[in-house]
Design a protein around this motif. Structure first.
Motif, mmCIF file in Angstrom:
data_model
loop_
_atom_site.group_PDB
_atom_site.id
_atom_site.type_symbol
_atom_site.label_atom_id
_atom_site.label_comp_id
_atom_site.label_asym_id
_atom_site.label_seq_id
_atom_site.Cartn_x
_atom_site.Cartn_y
_atom_site.Cartn_z
ATOM 1 N N ASN A 136 12.223 -6.236 2.704
ATOM 2 C CA ASN A 136 11.573 -4.998 3.140
ATOM 3 C C ASN A 136 12.590 -3.865 3.043
ATOM 4 O O ASN A 136 13.772 -4.089 2.738
ATOM 5 C CB ASN A 136 11.014 -5.128 4.556
ATOM 6 C CG ASN A 136 12.080 -5.522 5.569
ATOM 7 O OD1 ASN A 136 13.144 -4.907 5.661
ATOM 8 N ND2 ASN A 136 11.802 -6.578 6.352
ATOM 9 N N LEU A 230 -2.064 -4.691 -1.857
ATOM 10 C CA LEU A 230 -0.814 -4.990 -1.139
ATOM 11 C C LEU A 230 -0.987 -4.650 0.343
ATOM 12 O O LEU A 230 -0.251 -3.817 0.894
ATOM 13 C CB LEU A 230 0.340 -4.178 -1.740
ATOM 14 C CG LEU A 230 0.702 -4.445 -3.205
ATOM 15 C CD1 LEU A 230 1.751 -3.460 -3.690
ATOM 16 C CD2 LEU A 230 1.176 -5.884 -3.393
ATOM 17 N N VAL A 233 2.209 -4.831 2.666
ATOM 18 C CA VAL A 233 3.434 -4.113 2.287
ATOM 19 C C VAL A 233 3.377 -2.709 2.869
ATOM 20 O O VAL A 233 2.493 -1.923 2.544
ATOM 21 C CB VAL A 233 3.579 -4.048 0.752
ATOM 22 C CG1 VAL A 233 4.860 -3.294 0.372
ATOM 23 C CG2 VAL A 233 3.597 -5.452 0.164
#
Length: 323
Positions: A136, A230, A233
């Motif tokens: 991340n 996603l 994310v």
């Protein structure tokens, strides 16, 4: 005959040759210049439109990849081409930044090219090779601070909005990444998948086909909201850096002075081709683009605003074309 009637007759007479020219066009092959190598998102959009354009216009459509100088080499060739409807240009977001980035820019974006259509937008995404340990943005920033200038990232070219966005992020987060510019998305993606660079920043349109099978893995997405594809994310704003938000875009242009009836006929065929169910699904689902398919004036305004925003980033941060 009244003055108004006389003016209408004169106006209609002036339009008649243009209408006739549009009706007789095309009379030969049509060339679409892609100013980036094959394998990138710009090339993909052109080739997805190719068959539909050929069918609707009754002409052979030739895709010509003419690369160099963040897309400006191919763009300059179109800017200097005859405005006869036989040459068209598809651009990426570097189009609006290049005049601020490149010394001795060889043409005038506004005067030498006529806008046709803003095709689509898509957020930028930062992705890593699976062997890299940062999953991340927080982990990436910590790793970059522990070993300054040890982490490299590929971009689709110097002055791409992705490049500028990561430069902004670097300043805001206090990190120094190594920028590795490529001549387009295809070569950049190949090296990212091979692990020759640690990271890549590129449009979701380019990266999603490699993210889905796990060839590369997303770290952060740069758009205003999370992509459907996603959902887990975080965005750059959610990660604490809203000032680095960035999206890519694609648009079509013609040589300056191309007759408006020809531009409109081409634009109509282009929009119909990209709205084809199979093509639209490829663009919106596989490549996560948001289709716009605007008219010329919308593209003119949009590109002007992009030039204002990102040109200021180039100047304020003293970003050079060779970075």
């Amino acid at each position: 005959m009244s003055g108004l009637t006389r003016r209408l007759v004169v106006f209609s007479a002036a339009l008649a040759p243009l209408a006739a020219q549009a009706q007789s066009w095309p009379s030969g092959p049509i060339r679409i210049v892609v100013p980036f190598p094959p394998g990138g998102s710009v090339d993909a959009v052109a080739r997805l439109a190719q068959a539909g354009l050929s069918q609707r216009l009754g002409a052979t459509i030739v895709i010509e990849n003419r690369t160099g100088a963040s897309g400006s080499t191919g763009s300059a060739a179109v800017a200097k081409a005859p405005p006869d409807g036989n040459t068209w240009l598809i651009v990426f977001d570097t189009h609006a930044v290049n005049p601020s980035l490149l010394p001795n820019f060889p043409f005038d974006n506004d005067k030498d090219l006529d806008p046709v259509s803003l095709i689509a937008t898509a957020p930028y995404v930062v992705a890593r090779h699976p062997s890299r340990p940062y999953t991340n943005l927080g982990e990436l920033i910590r790793a970059a601070k522990e070993k300054p200038r040890s982490i490299s990232y590929a971009s689709v070219g110097s002055g791409s909005i992705g490049h500028l966005a990561l430069e902004l992020l670097g300043k805001q987060a206090g990190i120094d990444l190594i920028h590795v510019p490529y001549r387009g998305g295809g070569p950049a993606l190949n090296d990212a998948v091979a692990g020759h660079v640690d990271l890549i920043i590129a449009s979701a349109a380019l990266l999603m086909p490699q993210i889905q099978p796990g060839a590369i893995r997303p770290v952060v997405q740069m758009g205003p909201t999370r992509l459907r594809a996603l959902p887990d994310v975080p965005t750059i704003a959610e990660s604490g850096y809203p000032g680095a938000q960035a999206s890519s875009w694609w648009g079509f242009y013609a040589p300056g002075g191309t007759p408006k009836p020809i531009i409109e006929r081409f634009r109509t065929a282009l929009v119909e081709s990209l709205r084809d169910e199979r093509v639209a699904k490829q663009l919106t689902e596989t490549q996560q683009m948001t289709l716009v398919l605007s008219g010329p004036e919308e593209l003119r305004r949009f590109a002007g605003e992009q030039a204002r925003i990102w040109g200021a980033v180039v100047r304020d941060n003293n970003i050079r074309a060779d970075e």
